[in-house]
Design a protein around this motif. Sequence first.
Motif, short mmCIF file in Angstrom:
data_model
loop_
_atom_site.label_atom_id
_atom_site.label_comp_id
_atom_site.label_asym_id
_atom_site.label_seq_id
_atom_site.Cartn_x
_atom_site.Cartn_y
_atom_site.Cartn_z
N GLN A 278 35.39 -2.06 -51.85
CA GLN A 278 34.65 -1.70 -53.07
C GLN A 278 33.18 -1.52 -52.73
O GLN A 278 32.65 -2.12 -51.78
CB GLN A 278 34.84 -2.75 -54.15
CG GLN A 278 34.43 -4.15 -53.74
CD GLN A 278 35.05 -5.23 -54.62
OE1 GLN A 278 35.92 -4.97 -55.45
NE2 GLN A 278 34.59 -6.46 -54.45
N ILE A 279 32.50 -0.68 -53.52
CA ILE A 279 31.10 -0.35 -53.26
C ILE A 279 30.29 -0.54 -54.53
O ILE A 279 30.67 -0.05 -55.60
CB ILE A 279 30.95 1.11 -52.77
CG1 ILE A 279 31.95 1.42 -51.65
CG2 ILE A 279 29.52 1.37 -52.30
CD1 ILE A 279 32.00 2.88 -51.27
N LEU A 280 29.17 -1.22 -54.41
CA LEU A 280 28.25 -1.38 -55.52
C LEU A 280 26.96 -0.62 -55.22
O LEU A 280 26.36 -0.82 -54.16
CB LEU A 280 27.93 -2.86 -55.77
CG LEU A 280 29.05 -3.69 -56.39
CD1 LEU A 280 29.94 -4.27 -55.30
CD2 LEU A 280 28.48 -4.81 -57.25
N TYR A 281 26.58 0.23 -56.17
CA TYR A 281 25.35 1.01 -56.05
C TYR A 281 24.34 0.53 -57.09
O TYR A 281 24.71 0.12 -58.20
CB TYR A 281 25.62 2.49 -56.30
CG TYR A 281 26.30 3.21 -55.16
CD1 TYR A 281 25.55 3.80 -54.15
CD2 TYR A 281 27.69 3.33 -55.11
CE1 TYR A 281 26.17 4.49 -53.11
CE2 TYR A 281 28.31 4.01 -54.08
CZ TYR A 281 27.54 4.58 -53.08
OH TYR A 281 28.15 5.25 -52.05
N ALA A 282 23.07 0.61 -56.74
CA ALA A 282 22.00 0.35 -57.68
C ALA A 282 20.75 1.05 -57.18
O ALA A 282 20.56 1.22 -55.97
CB ALA A 282 21.75 -1.15 -57.84
N GLY A 283 19.88 1.43 -58.10
CA GLY A 283 18.63 2.06 -57.71
C GLY A 283 18.12 3.01 -58.78
O GLY A 283 18.89 3.53 -59.58
N LEU B 129 25.20 -0.17 -60.90
CA LEU B 129 24.51 -1.18 -61.70
C LEU B 129 23.16 -0.62 -62.12
O LEU B 129 22.32 -0.28 -61.28
CB LEU B 129 24.32 -2.47 -60.89
CG LEU B 129 25.62 -3.13 -60.41
CD1 LEU B 129 25.32 -4.23 -59.40
CD2 LEU B 129 26.39 -3.70 -61.59
N GLU B 130 22.94 -0.54 -63.41
CA GLU B 130 21.72 0.08 -63.94
C GLU B 130 20.52 -0.87 -63.85
O GLU B 130 20.67 -2.08 -63.76
CB GLU B 130 21.93 0.49 -65.40
CG GLU B 130 23.02 1.53 -65.59
CD GLU B 130 23.30 1.83 -67.06
OE1 GLU B 130 22.44 1.49 -67.91
OE2 GLU B 130 24.37 2.38 -67.36
N ASP B 131 19.33 -0.27 -63.92
CA ASP B 131 18.05 -0.98 -64.03
C ASP B 131 17.84 -1.96 -62.87
O ASP B 131 17.62 -3.15 -63.06
CB ASP B 131 17.97 -1.71 -65.37
CG ASP B 131 16.53 -1.98 -65.78
OD1 ASP B 131 15.64 -1.26 -65.32
OD2 ASP B 131 16.29 -2.92 -66.57
N TYR B 132 17.91 -1.40 -61.67
CA TYR B 132 17.76 -2.19 -60.44
C TYR B 132 16.44 -2.96 -60.46
O TYR B 132 15.37 -2.40 -60.70
CB TYR B 132 17.79 -1.23 -59.25
CG TYR B 132 17.72 -1.86 -57.88
CD1 TYR B 132 18.46 -3.00 -57.58
CD2 TYR B 132 16.95 -1.29 -56.87
CE1 TYR B 132 18.41 -3.56 -56.31
CE2 TYR B 132 16.91 -1.83 -55.60
CZ TYR B 132 17.64 -2.97 -55.32
OH TYR B 132 17.60 -3.52 -54.06
N ASP B 133 16.52 -4.26 -60.24
CA ASP B 133 15.33 -5.12 -60.17
C ASP B 133 15.58 -6.23 -59.16
O ASP B 133 16.58 -6.22 -58.44
CB ASP B 133 14.98 -5.67 -61.55
CG ASP B 133 16.06 -6.58 -62.12
OD1 ASP B 133 17.09 -6.81 -61.44
OD2 ASP B 133 15.89 -7.07 -63.26
N ILE B 134 14.65 -7.18 -59.09
CA ILE B 134 14.77 -8.24 -58.10
C ILE B 134 16.01 -9.10 -58.34
O ILE B 134 16.66 -9.55 -57.38
CB ILE B 134 13.48 -9.10 -58.07
CG1 ILE B 134 12.30 -8.27 -57.55
CG2 ILE B 134 13.67 -10.33 -57.20
CD1 ILE B 134 10.98 -9.01 -57.52
N THR B 135 16.36 -9.33 -59.59
CA THR B 135 17.56 -10.12 -59.88
C THR B 135 18.79 -9.43 -59.30
O THR B 135 19.62 -10.06 -58.62
CB THR B 135 17.73 -10.30 -61.40
OG1 THR B 135 16.59 -10.97 -61.93
CG2 THR B 135 18.97 -11.13 -61.70
N THR B 136 18.93 -8.14 -59.58
CA THR B 136 20.06 -7.38 -59.04
C THR B 136 20.06 -7.41 -57.52
O THR B 136 21.11 -7.63 -56.89
CB THR B 136 20.01 -5.93 -59.53
OG1 THR B 136 19.92 -5.92 -60.96
CG2 THR B 136 21.24 -5.15 -59.10
#
Length: 856
Positions: free
Chosen positions: A538-543, A575-582
């Motif tokens: 599985q692949i998780l993208y964010a940015g 995953l939307e709204d990439y930030d330090i938590t993510t």
Amino acid sequence: MRVVRPFTVVPYLPESIRSLRDIAYNLWWTWNQDARELFVRIDPDLWTSCGHNPVAMLGRVSQERLLEVSRDDGFLAHLERVRDTLEAYLSAKTWYDQLIGDAPRHTIAYFSAEFGLHECLPIYSGGLGLLAGDHLKSASGLGLPLVGVGLAYYNGYCRQYLNADGWQQEFLHGNDFYSLPSTLERDAQGQPLLVSIQVPKPDRDVWFQIWRVRVGRVSLFLLDSKIDCNRPEDRSISDQLYGGDYEHRFVQELALGVGGLRALKALGIQPDVCHMNEGHSAFLAVERIRELVEQLGLSFEQAREAVIPGNVFTTHTPVPAGIDRFGADLIDKYFGSWFKKLGLDRKAFLALGRQNPHDEQEPFSMAILALKTAGYSNGVSKLHGEVSRRMFRGIWPEVPEHETPIDHVTNGCHVRSYVSDPLNELFIRYAGMRWTYEAAEADANWRGPDLLPDAELWRVHERCRANLVTWGRQRVKKQLKRRGASPREVEGADEILDPEALTIGFARRFATYKRATLLFQDPERLSSLLNQKDRPVQILYAGKAHPKDEAGKAFIQQIVKYARDERFRKHIVFLEDYDITTARYLVQGVDVWLNTPRRPHEASGTSGMKAAANGVLNCSILDGWWCEGYDGINGWAIGSGEDYEDAQYQDNVESRALYDLLEKHVVPLFYQRGRDELPREWIKRMKRALQTCIPMFSTHRMLRDYAQKAYVPAGRRAAVMNQDGCAAARELWDWKMGLFQKWAQIRIERIDTPADGEIQVGRNLEVTAKVHLGPIRPESVDVQVFSGLLDEQGRISAGTALGMARDAHAALPEGFHLFRVQIPCGASGRFGFAVRVLPRHSNLSTTFVPGLITWA
């Protein structure tokens, strides 16, 4: 209109827990697990809903709950332990104390357009800001006398959500600095301390108040223009990071460089060294020169000689398009009144920001301004140093590319800010409480990871992956609800992601050169890879894409489209709204960190370092930091570091190489289990990643490099140049002027060597040069032989310089001198040499002075 008189309400803390405020207002808690758990203990749900912001939480928690914990012996014991730990940290002797000893401590001011310290202080957009935040944290840890300078963005950087079509939308979320871990600096009368810059049309002062953010031992000062005495358009200067048009950006950079220096002066801080993190703050160099011109009556050139040694510049950009460049019209508008004050005409001022000072059409480059006014400049990885020397060599056209005076200091990350709490606890149990300090002081042979039992390390990692999956499902549910999805679709989020499947992470700024869609070159092959029943992937993208980057947004939309495809729905998540938590959940919970930039466009990259610090294995193009980090065991390399001219061909080749890696190496190794169900070979690679990457790619190592290469030498040189009314700077410029007037008389008349074109390995080649210096004293020049292997064009590809000794006994006419040197011949091949003359002076920051270089 009614007049509104503002006032601030602060929580009342009973005496027994009053030290909570001191802890909350020092971001030391961001990397201290025990301190964070102290705030969680007050109200776990409120801690989460406040975005992990202890100041906001203390303002919202009920007084009843505060009274309750103030009488709780267990809580009070916990508070006392954390308070004592913080006080011990602040008062302890540091690495910098040992380095400097009794020598003077030179204050360093670190200027950056953004700082990523924690999710509760969102004044960052991406890697540049996160690096700046980690820079401050490690400066605190090592005890450097450093302060940070930035802007207080009320709207931070854009937030992100995706519409029903998967297209990025942006919104702004305001920062209330009164509810953040920041305090307003005040004057002796208790009023906000104000500083100003001047802007034209109409001519006026723009005022800034100053917020202080404490980061362990160091302070970050943020300039805030959102105050009533400013015009509405001026209040917006510190409104948003990277917002507005080019002129707005120009004024922000004017505020950062010029206003930032004035803020430090108002605070009683006189920096000896100014570090420009990217070119955004480069106007500070002009401001430092202006101060000396006006206060001491120096000429512009003398003041520049005094300022250069105390300026440090770090470039993070591997392509010219990424550098801020402004039209001459903006320079005229905002600096036209400075020309006369500085003793310059318009052309001379514009030349400060131009690679070719004679090109009237060349824009004014902030990076070139920084390079021309800094005594030490660097890229952020070894490869990026090479790219930077090639990109900026036009400033020093007579200097061989590899000698262009741009060094490199490879980036790092603040390890303790990103290592998971369970892994930290495991290290403490087996490697001791000081494991982070021991790792920072070690090299790639650090033995700490070898002390961790395989089974326990794997159990910790599986726990982090499970946490990621749980958090990821909750995040996707929120995304679906926001888009108005049906209850059935929302419930379907519980079916995505498998806590036991091989998990790949890709999270970073969605610039097109980072090639987020490379894995989708062959969708059928990708589908086969992800959907193996006994070996799922599985692949998780964010940015985020920049709001004006339509191509980057299209990449996001393409990934979302595939994620909604039934073949990939349970295996690919954006995953939307990439930030330090993510970022923290991802780098701690995935198994593989994927990085696919188009080489050599990745200056460094730090997300992969954070992943490696958690035992996550990198699978990356050999670009940026991974060229130095990869050792054949601690992860995987896509390709062998090739450069391509055809982008489409490159994508085809490297996507196939990536598929091959995943299919033949990564996936089989992850699912290769013994009787105890442990992937022993995978764990071996995890330990190797921990062992090699934590010591070498931490900001502690990075700050030690900066201290030893830049800060300490710069502080000492700056002190020499600025003492006695800048007497040394005056003398240096006078000496240079004398050389400029006489340099044309230098001629290399004759070069002799006894060799007939061939010499044996192990012998030395003697070279003599007869040089005409005319009236120039021999001690004012350095005559060198530059030698090395010849390339196909008969040029010296990467030569080295040897100083030639003057033969004081040679009988030559007046003005002529004989110089000798022995070139060691340690290897066979086709070599060549050339002779050159450079200026020599103990106060020169570099011997490569344009116009003062003569080659034979």
